[in-house]
Structure formats: C-alpha cells, structure tokens
Scaffold this motif. Structure first.
Motif, PDB file in Angstrom:
ATOM      1  N   UNK A  76      82.249  -8.958 111.175  1.00  0.00           N
ATOM      2  CA  UNK A  76      81.964  -9.051 112.615  1.00  0.00           C
ATOM      3  C   UNK A  76      80.566  -8.536 112.921  1.00  0.00           C
TER       4      UNK A  76
ATOM      5  N   UNK B  28      78.291 -11.198 112.147  1.00  0.00           N
ATOM      6  CA  UNK B  28      78.378 -12.284 113.124  1.00  0.00           C
ATOM      7  C   UNK B  28      77.832 -11.878 114.497  1.00  0.00           C
TER       8      UNK B  28
ATOM      9  N   UNK C 117      78.956  -9.292 116.419  1.00  0.00           N
ATOM     10  CA  UNK C 117      79.940  -8.702 117.324  1.00  0.00           C
ATOM     11  C   UNK C 117      80.069  -7.204 117.067  1.00  0.00           C
TER      12      UNK C 117
ATOM     13  N   UNK D  37      82.209  -3.635 116.564  1.00  0.00           N
ATOM     14  CA  UNK D  37      83.398  -3.363 115.777  1.00  0.00           C
ATOM     15  C   UNK D  37      83.219  -2.219 114.800  1.00  0.00           C
TER      16      UNK D  37
END
Lengths: 372, 372, 372, 372
Positions: C250, C253, C255, C257
C-alpha cells in the motif's frame, strides 16, 4: 452519464420518454405498489434530505397559558388509576396527531392538587420532573420518597415504580419530560400498574438515594460499578445554583470554567459513570448573566427548554421570541438558536443528545458548540 | 512420566545421576551463568509460588511513635528545595533497603511547621494526603489552593505542580500516600521543580476545583468527558462522615446500603468516570459501629490503613494488634484480615487495587469480599 | 528560601550546622532507622528521579549462544513435574539475582525434545510463545490443542491450564514471554498443577479457538461480549506476513497504512475488544523493508525483541549492535532506539505497554511515536 | 381512591358526571386543543401500552416476486444522478405511506445492469449490502474498490462516499439495508453528492481495507484505537461459511459453540471494538442444520431476514410461512418467532439491536435468547 429526471420518475433519458415507455413504467409502478415496493429514485429526496428537514417546528408555549389550563383541569378531572396522572402533553404544531414536543421528547405540565395522590406504576419510558415553583409533593421511586421543591430535578429512570403524593394544602405543578416518542417509535414500551397509593407515605427531607449518593465523589462501597442511569434521584437547586454561581465568579476572577462569555451551564450526570444522568435524555441548567448574548449555533439534537428565572429573548431560525418565567420552548434538530438577556436568565434544558452521541450521529455547528 | 527432583536440579531420572552426568550438568549451569541464563526448573517455585508469598509483612506503626519523631525532625531539618518535603516514609520490615510500606505503596508522615512552605514540584507519581488532625495548611495543585483540614482527603494526581504552605502558627501533620514503589519498579518516574513558593498564596475556604465539581452529580458543561483522575482535589470530612452515618442509619431503618452488618464504607471516586479517584490507588473510608466484627477475608491488593477515630483490634494472619488514633497498618497481598471494635472505628484505607483490577489480576477470598 | 544541602542530609541552613545540631540529627536518624522510617529528603533523588533511571540495561543475546546451551540442557535435564518446563530465562545484567529481561518481562528459550511432553499446569502469569523456527509441538490450552509452527504467536492467558507435547522426532525451540516479574513484584501469583500429560493428545491443524474465532470480524453469537484476553490462541504467520506485506505494498501504491516510511507493523489484538491480545503484554510484529531506517525514539514501556528474519543494526542509547536471526534484545524504559537494515528485517516485539497505558503512565518521545 | 373512567375521559367519579360538568370538560378539551395540549389521561394507553404494540406487522416478501420486478425496472429506468440508485424499498403493510420494513430499518432490492454505474454520494445513514447471488460489481467506499460476491456482507458506514460499478455483462442484484427510518425519525440525515462515476474504477480482488484488516486479530499499528464502525468493509462468504461449519462440527464433537442445538450463528463485528460492525444495525448470519427447530422467542429489536440458502418454515405470532431462497421477512418488535428446517437453512439477519442495547432498552424473552 444519463441524468435522471426526478419529476418524471426518472424517465427523461433518451429513448425512454415514448408513450409506450410511459405506459410500461406506469404498469411497473402499479405492480410495485401491489407488492409493497417503493423505488428509491422517486423518494430519495424525501427520505434522504441534504440536511435535516424536521416536520417539528420551533415553538414556544407561554406559562401564562399553560398554568391556568392545568389548574382548570384539576377542578374537572380527578387523578387516579387508568389515567394515572394529571399531565397535559405539549404537542408540536408540526407533528399533528401526536402529543410530542419533538420527535423524541414528550413534555407535559403535571398538576397535583392539595392532598392528591397519583398512583404507582412503572414503564420502560424514562422520566424526569423539573420543578418551576412550589413544594409539598413527594415522588416515591421504587419505594424511596423524594421531596420535590423549586428548582429541583427529580429522576425516574425506566422501569422503576413511582407515584406522587401531595401532602400539602396547596396544589403543585411541574414539568414532566419523558422519552415517550422515542420509545413509541421504536416499539420498546412496557407498562405495569403498581399500588394505588404510594407505598411509602413518609415525607423525609432527603431521600435514601441522596443519603447514599449525595456526597460529591463518594460511592458506597456496596454499590460500586457502572449503572445505566443515575442512582441519585434528586438534583437539588441549592447545588445547581451554587455551581452556576461559581462558574460565573470564576470567570470574573479570570479563570476558565464557563461555556462562553457570561454563559454558565451544568449537566446533570450519573455519578457511577460521569455520563448523562438518564439513558435517553440529556438534562442541563444554563445561566446567562445579565447582558449576555450566546453564540448562534445549531445541533442535530432536538430539545425542550423551560425558563426557570429571568427574562430574555431567543432567536429560532431567525424569529425572535421573548422569554419569561415558565415559558417552554421546543427546538427541533438543526434549528439555529441564539439567546440574549438583559436581566439574566436561568434555563432548564432537556435534549435527546445521549441517543445520538452513543450512535455517533450528533452533529453541531459550529463544531465546538455545546449541545443541549 | 519422569518426575524431576528439584533439589538436584532435575537429575533424579534413571541414567541421569552418574558422576559424569553431574559434572556435565555443573558445566552447563556455569555456562548458563556466564550467558546470563537461569533455568526455570531450578527457580520455578520461587518465581511462581502456589499462592502469593509477599516479602512484605503485616506491620503496624504506632502514632505515638511516629508523631514525636516527625516533630523532632522539624527542629532539626528545614523544608526546602532539593529535599522538597519534610516527609518520612514508613518502611516495611520485610522490604529492607526500600522505604516502602508495601511493594506498590509509599506512606509517609509529613510535617509542616508554622509558616513553613514546601516548594512546588511535579512528578509522575500520584499522591494523596489524608489529614488525621489539624488545619492551617493549603496545598496548591496546579495553581489552585486547597485547604487541608481534619478528615479531608486531598488529591495530587500525577504530573500536577503542587506545593504546600502553612499559614498558621501551629504545625500540621498528615499522611502522604504515593505510588512511588510502583512507579520505581516499572521505571516510569519523571520529576520537575516548580517555583520555590506556591504560586497562589491565597487561602480560600473552597478550592476552584470544589467550586466547579463539588455539587453531587453536577458536571460543568465546559468540562464534560472522562478524565483519568478526579478533577475534585478535596473530599471533605463533612461529606464523608455524613455518608457513613447515612449507611449505618439506613441499616438501622432496615434498608440495604452497608458493606456488612455494622460496617459502612465509601470509596472516593472520580466524578467523570465513577471509578477510583486516582489511577493507581484506591482510597476509601471505613466505619465499624461499636461492637462490630468484620468478616475475615483476604485480597491480592496490598494496602495501608490509618485509624482516624476510635479503637479496636485487627487480626493479621492470626496475630492480633490493638488499634488506636493515628496508627498505621501495612497489609501485604493475601494477608488474612479481620477487624473488631468495642467503641466504633473509622479507618482510612488505600490500596493498589485499581492497578490489579484493570489487569484482571485482583482476587479476593471470600470472592464477594470488599477489596480495599 | 532556605536550600537543603542534600549531601549533609539537609543540614546546611544557617544555624543548623553546629556540632550539637549534627549530633541531634544523627540521633534522629538512628531513631528513624529503629522505627523503620526513612526521610524523603535523604532519598528523594533516588526514589523520584528527573527521568527514568532503569537498573536494567539494554542488552542483546545472540541466538548463536542461546540455542546450543538450550540443546545441551536437553541431554542433561529431563522435562517433568516440578521443574515443569525446559525453559531458560534471560537475565538482564542490570538486574543481578533476578532472571528477568526487564523489570516486568520474563523471556526464555524453551526447548522440547523429540516425543517429550511438558506437564499441564496453570498460573496467574500470562504467557505467550513465539516460534522462531520448527514445528511438531502442540500446546494444549484448557484442553484445546494448538499447533505451534514457525512465525506463529501462541497465547496462554492467565489461569488457563496448559501443557505441551512434541509429537515429532526432532526437537523444537521457541521464545517464551511471561509477566513473571510484574506478577512477582505485585505479589499476585497463584500456581496449580494439572495432569502430567496433556489432556488432549490429538494434533489438529487448527485449534477449536481458531475455528470459532479465526474469521476476521466474525464473532460466535454464543460468545458475544468483551473478554479480558483474546479467545484466539494462535496468530498464524501466514496472516501476519500477509498483513505486513500489504502495508508495504500500500505504501508503494501511494496509500497510507504503514508506521513510517518502509516500516510496517501489526499488533496482535483481542477480537472481543480491539485492544491488546493479552492483559499485561503488548505483542507486535514489525517489518522494515530493505534500506529502511526507523526514526529514533523512546518510550517508558520496557520491551523485548527477537529477530525473526533478516539482518540489521539497532542503536540503543548510542551503542550500535548488529542483529541477525534469533537474536534477542532487552530494552529498558526510556532507552533511545533506532533500527536500520540493508536486507530487510522482521522483528517480534513484546512490551509492558498495556499496563502503563491503562494507568495513564505511558510516555513516548517523540510524542507520536509508536510504542512497542 | 377515585378511579378514572378512561372511556369517558375520566368523568365517572361521583359528582363529576353532571351535564354541567360535561360541558365544562368539553370546553376544557377545546381549549387544550387550541393550546396544542393533550391530556395524558385520554391517551395513556395508546402512548404507553402494557407491551409493545407495533403498527408494523410480520411480513414476508417472496424472492420470486421481488426479483422480476427489479429486473423489469432495469429495462425502464436508468441509474443516475438524482435518483442515485436502482433500489426498491420493501414497505411494511403496517406502515402505509412509508417505505420502511420496520420502524427503524429500510430494506431494498438493488439491481445494477451490465456495465452500469451508480454515482457516488454520501449520507448520514449507515448502509450494508448482502449479496444473495452473482458477482461482477465493485462498490467503491471512500475510494476503496470492494468486490461484491455471493454471500458477502459489504459495509458502508455513515458519511462515507460510495458508488457502485458493474464491470460484467450480466446484471447483479443484492439486498440493501439502511437505518433510513431511524435517521428520518430523529432528523439526523445529511446527504451530499460525489463524482458521477466511481473515483477508482480498478477491480482488485481484495479491497485495501481487507488487506489492512483482514487478518484475524491483526491490527495495523498505525490504526490502533476504537472506531465507531468497522474498518473492514467486506465480510467474505468463505469466512462466514467456515465459521458456521465449525460451530456445527464442534457441536458434533461434543464441544460448546453453537447458539442452541443445531443452530449456529456469527455476528459481524468491528475489529477495533469487538462490538457490532455498524453503529445502528446488528448483522448476523444464522445456520440451522437439517432437522433443526429453534426455540420460540421474542425480542424488542425489530429485524429483517433474508433466506440465503435452504428452505424451512418460520412461525411469526403463530402464523406459519414457508421460506425459500431469497425470501425476505420483516419482524417487528416483540413478535413470537420460531424456525424449523428439513433441509438446512442459512439466514442473513439485520436488526436495530445496537440502538436499543446502548440505551439499555433491549428486552428478550426468554431472557437468555439471542437477539438478532
């Protein structure tokens, strides 16, 4: 992206607005009706508005109107088993047919004549009494006689037997608040009769609950642990008044403590949790000092206020109303509210905020505003 | 199943007790030592006893001994920055080298002479003061002067600046309780100096905290929400006494309310949560009426008691001790305790129960016994 | 304001340093000693330091040292009743005499030979096992056989009967963690023997607890409600690894987290509360991707780490140590810590943070840092 | 004690039933009406019944009726901005005018044709989707695409942007559940449009929420702490099925775990608290094995069920109804319910129990019965 035409039930898309299509659509809607089905696309705005659109309206009842009617009823209607209470509910004009002050709150004037007795019963509904004036009545809650006097808040949490007796030669009246509408809407109500006369007719100055729980921060070791509602059935005016006075004095002395400039407020809380005294209703007493103006704001909680002392004005969604002793105000969700007073103003307030807060639904604007 | 012989380090199994084996084992244990390793099988009973085996012992200090020593120290040792307090800790004889009453609790006699001033500081450690007798001292907690008087419990939650001043012409003494041993064992302590003289030298009858929080069940709307420790810094004797009196009167009237026959008790609680007033220490006041005998019992909490009024006897693991005004008792975990009194007895009690309760460790026997 | 001279016991004030005064003071201190009293002014700095001054020291044990010693003990010492376990505790050099890794945590290497059986017992102490490598052992917790395999975390909450059996022909070893020091210090420990052989010798792939509680967010309706510790006794490596992998993916990507750049971490939690899986110990698995450097920080929690996979370096109070597979690190309160890795690093971590957090004692620096 | 005659409005008492009295009473009631006041004694039984008297009735909709109507609407009505969703609400026959399944719950069949897209919006109302059959749709919740497949429960907590897209060439349909009636009654609803097309059109097999939260008992350290509703947006059928299977297998093996003989059930819960996955709605999946009969019972929660698999019968207040795949049942408060099945039966259930439980209102009979 095709855009729905709401007014035609969503039929404006290209190729969709032929007579044949309209006929099929009409047939579909008839079949929906027969099956008990309702398309969201025809009802969305009503079901899910952009902001709360209460049917209930801001409303004010004058004590000068309420009291004489309550007194007249005492000459014509006895108190007793079946009707149970000489209580007259205030119906919001926006909620015709239901005697509800707001969608969740019931507010009533209760009147008990000299030497009268309201029989015991119990119910799921949570109740409180707020005493505008007078004394001489004892409410007996699960066998514990609790004196009612001017400025006191008295609790009757759900499913406790309770009755009232007036041991004096003068009538007494007070504001009753209950969560009747909420319990009715959610189909939660149970009701049971108790004795026709309160089970304990003694008239002690302090209830047993106060004797056990009336010391600040003192818990009987035999009763340690969280209880859903307060074990303290009476919040006495002397304490409430002292707390409000102290907040304003601390403001004068340069210390924090008040809600906003010139505005003090206490919440009645459950000493076993620190949360609201009742499960479904938030109860507070607010005091604005002479000359104070409250910051305008709104909350999604609905509330009912009663003027305890003083005079002032309240502006509800832009409409100004004068306020004086005993006046009752119903304030639906998301109503713009502000207060001002020249003389000073003490206001009792009840709202459904605890319900909303526990469900993460409560919103206020401005965000940091006090919800009452 | 092979059974270990603990005395030989588990070498009793067949084929294991040859000289060659013993030599190898000895070499292994030397290598363990060098590597900082300790076999459980040689230490299990000490590390994990069948029931608590406190090093601390039940112990009683006589007020008649403590007070004169504290008074003597006032003639010889000034109060001031560095030493900070004229407080003398009571060391459990079972814990030599550490001035701890129990493995988690520190108890001390603090003595402040006429017109003396103990400088401000703050620390992680949570503290309270319990006043056996006297008045004339104000403890200033985060700038709020709090009067100290006979029978009062005064709080100093962790990391609040506090100092004391004696504005009278007579000395004053009291019991200090802190979680110093617990904070030391877990390496949590921070400490910081504040002003050399308390920052507010006024001597109001009521602290600001009491003015805001002193009404039973009343919460300032500006301070709604759970706080780890109580915002009320003073629990006054008048309230404590009234609550204990009420519990015993209710027993006389046939109502429940007391801990056991003739035994009343209140817990000092945090009005924002209903839990203990302090995070790490449970504080309670117990009253046994004349002639009362408490049910024998034990708890894994360790505690310290001080006799406030009256006389009686306490039996600790079978050994009987007389009790009189001011005597201090240390009670380790799992000590058998019972009380009796001919004259009536008021006892202040502090324990580490909140620590244990939050960790699901607290045990009592009999199970329903009050832990204090 | 008089300032105390700490070195002389507070006697530097004017008029206080005469020989006569010194003699009186010495007499007072002798009398204090005799009465078991310790003046705070002579011990304050030791009792209440300005910041935590742990006796425990940062320490690292090499797996290359630990494992051979554990294996040797298996040839010399049987497992059985009395000694109970072939577990060898790691003693912090700063805590001589006590086989404790930190003041609250016990960490041990447990070794179970082929076909060996560790008898059932139960104790107040909470335990977990973390499996560095191997398989073939079942731990039976309150009658439920739980397979132990590489990377798994297995729980034994307090007072549950448990024993282990190795059904394979190869030995198995793992890290045991318990709150033995905390339970000992607070005198809370109870211990009881169970059967000499585990009561259920079956070897199912999934324990009953996993079958009931192993679905994410799924609660058996028959077991609704908060439990103090997790009902899930096994946290499988496949899930832990997937969660850590997902966090880093993540991050790739774009994001949120992860804990910080290149640093993923999961906490093992109790599905009935969302809090820590165990009452007294926080258990986590951390993953630093290759090249990652953790932000330096400290916390008042003490902890023990074990390297699961990869290599790296840890800097503890400025001293750098290399880390490789199986190495165990003890980190006292308020130790400065930072990590870096070229290869990637998976670290299992246990701390006493739940104890501190529940008592509002936990501090971290920087404030927003992850405490582990 | 005077007894009120309810039928005459309380006028049966001696001396009260004269024509003159009746006239005065009529005048009073007219004046009450004019003032918006309603006497409790004339409405008490309606407002406060002895037990819940829901206007809503037990009702069953056949999937065989619902599905074709939903499919027909897809040919006639596009999906798009304004109408927002092709969702058709099921209206309880006892609540004419409101498309509500129960006084608190809205249940609808949503139908999304091949390649259709339902635009993004957000609202106060909490929603879930339960998938009876099919796949190919992704619901995008706050930008996270969540695949919808047979047997899955998908969440949309309040105030999260969400839209749906069907990326397949076949239509898909599912059950939508929302707290629309509750939010409407309490005037809490806000609504806001988002993008016309879902903001992330990718179609990953696992949502980001599942990747972070999908491990049993694993919490990302970066997201520790209680959240009002579940951060896990998808509860997959494979897990639900496995949990139900395990409960029944454990029953076969002689272990506890199931609700009652032959009846397994899981509750969908919030991993950050262990409580219900959604704030206002309880969601559960129940499985009765072939031949099972559930114990008759009732609860004050109202609920909606949908048959997922199998067949059986449900008896609602004594009236028996057959159940088969897809049938939807509305069950008002305090309805007597029992189930039986020859073939085995999987039932999805949603209720308003979380609202009631948090307010201490929920009652069940028998007391220990499972509320769903």
């Amino acid at each position: 992206m095709t855009t729905l035409d709401q007014t035609s039930g969503g039929a404006a898309a290209s190729g969709f607005d032929t007579p044949e299509h309209q006929a099929k659509l009409a047939a579909l809607y008839r079949d929906f009706d027969a099956a008990g089905m309702t398309p969201l696309w025809r009802t969305r705005e009503g079901l899910m508005p952009f902001a709360p659109e209460p049917r209930a309206v801001p409303h004010l009842w004058r004590w000068a109107d309420l009291y004489p009617l309550a007194a007249r009823s005492a000459e014509l209607v006895p108190v007793g088993r079946g009707g149970e209470r000489r209580a007259i509910g205030l119906g919001n004009p926006g909620l015709p047919g239901d005697p509800y002050a707001t969608p969740t709150l019931w507010a009533a004037i209760q009147y008990l004549g000299p030497r009268e007795n309201a029989p015991e019963h119990r119910h799921t509904q949570t109740a409180f009494r707020f005493v505008l004036e007078g004394e001489g009545v004892w409410t007996v809650v699960d066998g514990d006689p609790v004196a009612m006097r001017r400025g006191d808040l008295l609790l009757t949490p759900g499913w406790r037997f309770h009755g009232h007796q007036n041991v004096s030669d003068v009538p007494m009246t007070w504001l009753d608040g209950l969560d009747i509408p909420f319990v009715a809407t959610t189909d939660q109500g149970f009701f049971e009769f108790g004795p026709d006369v309160v089970r304990d007719t003694t008239t002690p100055a302090r209830s047993r609950g106060e004797r056990l729980w009336g010391g600040p921060g003192l818990t009987p070791v035999s009763a340690v642990g969280a209880q859903p509602s307060s074990p303290l059935m009476a919040y006495r005016w002397a304490h409430t008044d002292a707390a409000l006075t102290a907040q304003l004095e601390l403001e004068d002395e340069g210390h924090p403590g008040v809600v906003e400039a010139g505005h003090a407020a206490v919440r009645f809380t459950n000493p076993t949790t620190g949360g609201d005294a009742l499960t479904t209703m938030r109860t507070e007493m607010h005091r604005l000092r002479a000359g104070a103006v409250s910051r305008p704001g709104r909350t999604t909680a609905s509330s009912v206020w009663q003027v305890f002392e003083g005079t002032g004005t309240v502006v509800l969604n832009g409409a100004e109303h004068s306020l004086t002793h005993g006046d009752v105000v119903a304030i639906p969700s998301w109503t713009d509210v502000s207060l001002r007073t020249h003389t000073g103003l003490d206001l009792f307030a009840v709202s459904d905020a605890p319900i909303l807060e526990r469900l993460s639904l409560l919103r206020t604007h401005p965000a940091e505003q006090v919800e009452s």
